[in-house]
Motif scaffolding. Structure first.
Motif, short mmCIF file in Angstrom:
data_model
loop_
_atom_site.label_atom_id
_atom_site.label_comp_id
_atom_site.label_asym_id
_atom_site.label_seq_id
_atom_site.Cartn_x
_atom_site.Cartn_y
_atom_site.Cartn_z
N ASP A 64 0.85 -1.21 0.00
CA ASP A 64 0.00 0.00 0.00
C ASP A 64 0.88 1.25 0.00
O ASP A 64 0.60 2.23 -0.72
CB ASP A 64 -0.92 0.00 1.22
CG ASP A 64 -2.04 -1.02 1.10
OD1 ASP A 64 -2.29 -1.47 -0.04
OD2 ASP A 64 -2.63 -1.38 2.13
N ALA A 65 1.93 1.22 0.81
CA ALA A 65 2.84 2.37 0.84
C ALA A 65 3.51 2.56 -0.52
O ALA A 65 3.67 3.69 -1.01
CB ALA A 65 3.88 2.17 1.94
N GLU A 66 3.90 1.45 -1.15
CA GLU A 66 4.52 1.55 -2.45
C GLU A 66 3.54 2.07 -3.50
O GLU A 66 3.90 2.85 -4.38
CB GLU A 66 5.06 0.17 -2.89
CG GLU A 66 5.64 0.10 -4.30
CD GLU A 66 6.84 0.99 -4.49
OE1 GLU A 66 7.19 1.29 -5.67
OE2 GLU A 66 7.47 1.38 -3.50
N ASN A 67 2.26 1.65 -3.38
CA ASN A 67 1.25 2.14 -4.34
C ASN A 67 1.05 3.65 -4.19
O ASN A 67 0.84 4.36 -5.18
CB ASN A 67 -0.06 1.40 -4.13
CG ASN A 67 0.01 -0.03 -4.67
OD1 ASN A 67 0.82 -0.33 -5.55
ND2 ASN A 67 -0.83 -0.90 -4.13
N GLY A 68 1.08 4.16 -2.95
CA GLY A 68 0.97 5.61 -2.75
C GLY A 68 2.11 6.33 -3.45
O GLY A 68 1.92 7.39 -4.06
N GLU A 117 4.17 9.26 -8.46
CA GLU A 117 5.10 9.12 -9.59
C GLU A 117 4.36 9.15 -10.92
O GLU A 117 4.84 9.70 -11.92
CB GLU A 117 5.91 7.82 -9.46
CG GLU A 117 6.88 7.55 -10.60
CD GLU A 117 8.02 8.53 -10.66
OE1 GLU A 117 8.70 8.60 -11.70
OE2 GLU A 117 8.26 9.22 -9.65
N ASN A 118 3.16 8.54 -10.93
CA ASN A 118 2.40 8.49 -12.19
C ASN A 118 1.93 9.87 -12.65
O ASN A 118 1.75 10.11 -13.85
CB ASN A 118 1.20 7.55 -12.05
CG ASN A 118 1.64 6.09 -12.06
OD1 ASN A 118 2.72 5.77 -12.56
ND2 ASN A 118 0.81 5.22 -11.49
N VAL A 119 1.71 10.81 -11.69
CA VAL A 119 1.34 12.18 -12.07
C VAL A 119 2.48 12.77 -12.89
O VAL A 119 2.26 13.41 -13.94
CB VAL A 119 1.05 13.02 -10.82
CG1 VAL A 119 0.83 14.48 -11.21
CG2 VAL A 119 -0.17 12.46 -10.08
N ARG A 120 3.71 12.56 -12.44
CA ARG A 120 4.86 13.09 -13.17
C ARG A 120 5.02 12.39 -14.51
O ARG A 120 5.27 13.04 -15.55
CB ARG A 120 6.12 12.89 -12.32
CG ARG A 120 7.38 13.45 -12.98
CD ARG A 120 8.60 13.10 -12.15
NE ARG A 120 8.80 11.67 -12.07
CZ ARG A 120 9.38 10.94 -13.06
NH1 ARG A 120 9.76 11.54 -14.17
NH2 ARG A 120 9.52 9.65 -12.91
N ARG A 121 4.84 11.08 -14.51
CA ARG A 121 5.02 10.31 -15.74
C ARG A 121 3.98 10.69 -16.79
O ARG A 121 4.27 10.76 -17.99
CB ARG A 121 4.95 8.80 -15.44
CG ARG A 121 6.13 8.29 -14.61
CD ARG A 121 5.94 6.83 -14.24
NE ARG A 121 5.98 5.96 -15.41
CZ ARG A 121 7.07 5.43 -15.95
NH1 ARG A 121 8.27 5.71 -15.39
NH2 ARG A 121 7.01 4.65 -17.00
N PRO A 177 1.96 4.96 -17.18
CA PRO A 177 1.94 4.93 -15.71
C PRO A 177 2.47 3.60 -15.17
O PRO A 177 2.39 2.57 -15.83
CB PRO A 177 0.46 5.11 -15.38
CG PRO A 177 -0.26 4.55 -16.56
CD PRO A 177 0.60 4.85 -17.76
N LEU A 178 2.99 3.66 -13.96
CA LEU A 178 3.42 2.43 -13.27
C LEU A 178 2.20 1.73 -12.70
O LEU A 178 1.35 2.36 -12.08
CB LEU A 178 4.39 2.76 -12.13
CG LEU A 178 5.72 3.40 -12.54
CD1 LEU A 178 6.50 3.79 -11.29
CD2 LEU A 178 6.53 2.45 -13.41
N PRO A 179 2.08 0.39 -12.90
CA PRO A 179 0.91 -0.31 -12.37
C PRO A 179 0.98 -0.39 -10.85
O PRO A 179 2.06 -0.49 -10.26
CB PRO A 179 1.01 -1.68 -13.01
CG PRO A 179 2.46 -1.88 -13.27
CD PRO A 179 2.99 -0.51 -13.61
N GLU A 180 -0.16 -0.34 -10.23
CA GLU A 180 -0.20 -0.47 -8.77
C GLU A 180 -0.03 -1.95 -8.39
O GLU A 180 -0.47 -2.84 -9.10
CB GLU A 180 -1.52 0.07 -8.21
CG GLU A 180 -1.67 1.57 -8.35
CD GLU A 180 -2.84 2.10 -7.55
OE1 GLU A 180 -3.45 1.29 -6.79
OE2 GLU A 180 -3.11 3.30 -7.64
N LEU A 181 0.62 -2.14 -7.27
CA LEU A 181 0.85 -3.50 -6.78
C LEU A 181 -0.43 -4.04 -6.16
O LEU A 181 -1.04 -3.37 -5.32
CB LEU A 181 1.98 -3.53 -5.76
CG LEU A 181 3.35 -3.01 -6.26
CD1 LEU A 181 4.35 -3.00 -5.11
CD2 LEU A 181 3.85 -3.86 -7.40
N PRO A 182 -0.81 -5.26 -6.51
CA PRO A 182 -2.07 -5.78 -5.97
C PRO A 182 -1.92 -6.21 -4.52
O PRO A 182 -0.84 -6.62 -4.08
CB PRO A 182 -2.34 -6.96 -6.88
CG PRO A 182 -1.00 -7.42 -7.33
CD PRO A 182 -0.17 -6.18 -7.45
#
Length: 773
Positions: free
Chosen positions: A643-647, A652-656, A663-668
């Motif tokens: 969850d912390a990594e997804n935040g 990061e995806n806003v910048r990308r 975008p980087l995929p969120e970790l399930p």
């Protein structure tokens, strides 16, 4: 290497070891085979014979047995005697008081004539002279004192030989007695073959001696000629008076023309071969009445017969017609043999010649007498080691040979096949016991076998003079093959331990691996045991896979990827999904190992494990539940980290997105459903040696644990009744926290089964159970 071939290796080790052991016997027998009359082997044999440690050890053990047997044997043939050329006799004769003239150690032959005369007068039964008289000594002149004879020294000695008629002269092939003496006496072989350590243990039963034909030698002497050589067509002689060479023709048929005044003689051959028996045998034959010319030489034995043809003695011999002496006495053992210095008999003979009415002593009546040297410090010394004495006068050889024939007590040995059989059995026994038993029991049993064989060998020699081999069976047979099999087992067990370690290190905790490796043998066969089985399934895996597949397809379409590029992207996405699942499965596996569990297998996204095998664990149910609790807590911690990594990725995806990057995929987030059940089940290796092996469990209780995992849902631990009761017994505090649920109906079970839920969120983190006492 295939398991079948690996199983054949011990058999090959045993067979090779047996061949090596038998080969050492063959090499020893080959190297020990001597040529009669030479005193030793020829060719390469001396090299092998000299450096054959097993044969040296065998001879040492033979000496031990011979000493024990000689010490325990109180029986020696009666009336055996030794007339010794001792230091006192040498000193007295050098003074000159006895004979009126001093004589040195190489005495004139008349001295021996005096001794023979005295022994005859005293009634000696037979006399063997261990003195080489291979040449005549005209330089000794006449007998020096009056009233005895006017013959030369050699003539007097020859006359005494003829008068006695019972004298045996020592003869060796290269140096037989001189012709005048040989005509008047019997001959006895005096060759003394020695073993590799210089010890006198054996003698030749007989040796073939080659003499000039008596007609040739006799006529040459009468005509004053010396034989100087023999060729294929002539006997060459030297006339010392005329200083010319004379030749007697040898015909093609081997006959020899002997010219002489008046008529020509003809000898039927140049040489005559004659079998000369050991001097001790000839001496004993006089008492036993044996006709040595009728002796029957057969492989492995000689049969001696009397004048009537009746077999009286059978002497065991080896391939070279040698036999080992049954040593029973030394030359200095006065309790077993009669003995006197030669000077005593010379003095008696002188007194008797001066006063014929003086009958003198009769201590040698009916004795078998050997005349030989016991002198020291001069060229008459003849000493060496024997089995029963480190240093003895070797004239005792003939006394012991005679005693052996008289008593019919010989050293027997196994036939060649017997030696090979004993060594072969010992080799196979050493290999089989070492392979079948653990190291310490096998070693103790083999030590017991070796000790027993030593006792048997000593008893057999002491009672029957049977020489059973010790060095080759015990060293080349038992010890060598025991060591070879231990070496193989060490290598094999190390490989097996590495294999077991490789298998179990992946499925059990390190302490379980060490316990397995400490065992002498890991029994991997099927067994029925009470165990606890654990199933944990990662929930959301299918959904994760579907989402990843849809997202990958959308990306390929939106970016227009095709061909190899599209396939590469799909491979990348699949790899990321697999890495996610492996992360969760590895987390669970680590927890299982930490709680002494055996990791069975991965079934897709499901983990199967069990407790209580391969090593017993009385708290298997408690450990399994504790592992399930910690696995859920570990999964929760992992989800919090993701969850912390997804935040971070959302930021990061806003910048990308602003930079036009994907975008980087969120970790399930994944959940875990766990089912646990305890009971009796079958555990063992499944599969085959040629294919995959799996150490696993199966049975009704295993099926129930799988069904409980199926009803556990997300983030829950469901346990069966037996597991709950184990918690009640061993962890009542944990059992009190468990929630009793409504019985559930599961596939394969007719009746609803009672189940319980373990509230893992309420328990402290990493709540490891107490270890069993």
């Amino acid at each position: 290497m295939s398991p079948r071939r690996q199983r054949q290796i011990p058999l090959w080790v045993a067979l090779v070891g047996a061949c090596v052991a038998v080969g050492t016997v063959a090499l020893t027998r080959w190297a020990d085979r001597q040529h009669p009359g030479t005193g030793g082997p020829g060719g390469l044999r001396p090299v092998f014979r000299k450096f054959d440690p097993l044969q040296r050890i065998e001879l040492i053990t033979y000496d031990w047995r011979a000493r024990v047997a000689a010490d325990r044997s109180a029986e020696v043939s009666p009336r055996l005697g030794l007339v010794a050329l001792d230091d006192l006799s040498i000193a007295e004769l050098q003074k000159g008081d006895t004979l009126g003239v001093p004589v040195g150690p190489l005495w004139p032959r008349y001295v021996y004539g005096l001794v023979l005369r005295e022994l005859r007068d005293q009634g000696a039964e037979a006399v063997a002279m261990d003195i080489l008289l291979g040449d005549e000594r005209p330089d000794h002149g006449m007998v020096p004192f009056p009233g005895l004879t006017n013959l030369t020294s050699d003539e007097y000695f020859a006359a005494e030989l003829a008068e006695s008629g019972n004298v045996i002269l020592a003869s060796i092939a290269e140096f037989p007695p001189a012709f005048p003496f040989r005509l008047q006496a019997m001959l006895g072989d005096a060759d003394s073959p020695r073993d590799v350590d210089g010890t006198a243990r054996r003698v030749n039963a007989f040796v073939a001696h080659r003499f000039l034909h008596p007609l040739i030698e006799g006529q040459a002497r009468r005509q004053g000629l010396d034989v100087v050589g023999v060729s294929s067509n002539a006997v060459r002689l030297w006339n010392p008076v005329q200083e010319i060479e004379v030749q007697w023709p040898v015909r093609p048929d081997g006959t020899v023309q002997i010219p002489r005044p008046g008529a020509t003689l003809e000898a039927d051959a140049v040489h005559v071969n004659r079998r000369v028996w050991n001097m001790g045998l000839v001496l004993a034959a006089q008492r036993l009445g044996l006709d040595l010319d009728m002796a029957q030489v057969e492989p492995g034995r000689v049969v001696f017969r009397d004048a009537g043809g009746r077999a009286v003695r059978t002497l065991p011999v080896n391939e070279a017609n040698q036999f080992f002496i049954n040593w029973s006495t030394t030359s200095t053992n006065r309790s077993r043999i009669a003995a006197a210095g030669l000077i005593n008999l010379v003095q008696h003979a002188v007194l008797r010649s001066a006063d014929p009415e003086n009958s003198g002593p009769t201590e040698w009546t009916n004795h078998l007498v050997v005349i030989g040297s016991t002198a020291t410090g001069n060229n008459l010394a003849d000493r060496g080691a024997t089995p029963i004495a480190p240093l003895d006068f070797l004239v005792s050889t003939y006394l012991n040979v005679a005693d052996s024939l008289l008593r019919g007590q010989f050293v027997h040995f196994l036939p060649p096949w017997g030696d090979y059989l004993v060594v072969l059995v010992a080799a196979l026994l050493g290999s089989i016991l070492t392979w079948r038993l653990s190291t310490v029991p096998a070693s103790l049993i083999l030590i017991g076998v070796a000790a027993s064989w030593v006792v048997v060998a000593f008893v057999a020699f002491n009672r029957d003079r049977l020489w059973l081999p010790l060095a080759h069976p015990l060293i080349a047979g038992l010890a060598l093959n025991h060591a070879a099999m231990l070496t193989y087992r060490s290598v094999f067990e190390q490989n097996e331990r590495q294999r077991v370690r490789g298998i179990f290190a992946k499925i059990v905790s390190p302490n379980v691996v060490q316990e397995l490796l400490r065992s002498d043998r890991v029994r991997l066969g099927g067994a029925r045991r009470e165990l606890t089985v654990f199933f944990a399934d990662v929930r959301g895996f299918t959904e994760l896979t579907d989402k990843a597949q849809v997202a990958a397809e959308d990306h390929v379409r939106s970016t227009g990827l095709t061909g190899v590029a599209a396939e590469a992207y799909f491979e990348q996405q699949s790899s990321e999904v697999l890495q996610t699942v492996n992360l969760y499965l590895a987390t669970i596996a680590d927890v299982i190992k930490a709680h002494r569990g055996t990791l069975d297998k991965y079934i897709g996204d499901c983990v199967m494990a069990f407790w209580g095998a391969p090593t017993p664990n009385p708290l298997h149910a408690v450990d399994a539940v504790a592992a399930a609790v910690e696995a859920q807590q570990a999964m929760e911690r992992l989800n919090v980290q993701r969850d912390a990594e997804n935040g971070r990725r959302r930021l990061e995806n806003v910048r990308r997105e602003a930079e036009g990057l994907p975008p980087l995929p969120e970790l399930p987030r994944l959940a875990l459903g766990t089912g646990i059940n305890s009971g009796f089940m079958t555990v063992g290796l499944m599969g085959s040696d040629s294919h995959i092996l799996n150490y696993t469990v199966f049975g009704r209780e295993v099926n129930l644990a799988s069904r409980l995992e199926g009803v556990s849902g997300r983030g829950r631990i469901i346990i069966g009744e037996a597991t709950y009761q184990a918690l009640v017994r061993h962890r009542p505090d944990l059992a009190a926290r468990c929630l009793a649920l409504d019985p559930v109906t599961v596939k394969g079970f007719r009746q609803p089964v009672p189940v319980y839920e373990v509230p893992w969120r309420e328990l402290p983190a990493a709540d490891h159970p107490a270890q069993p006492s």
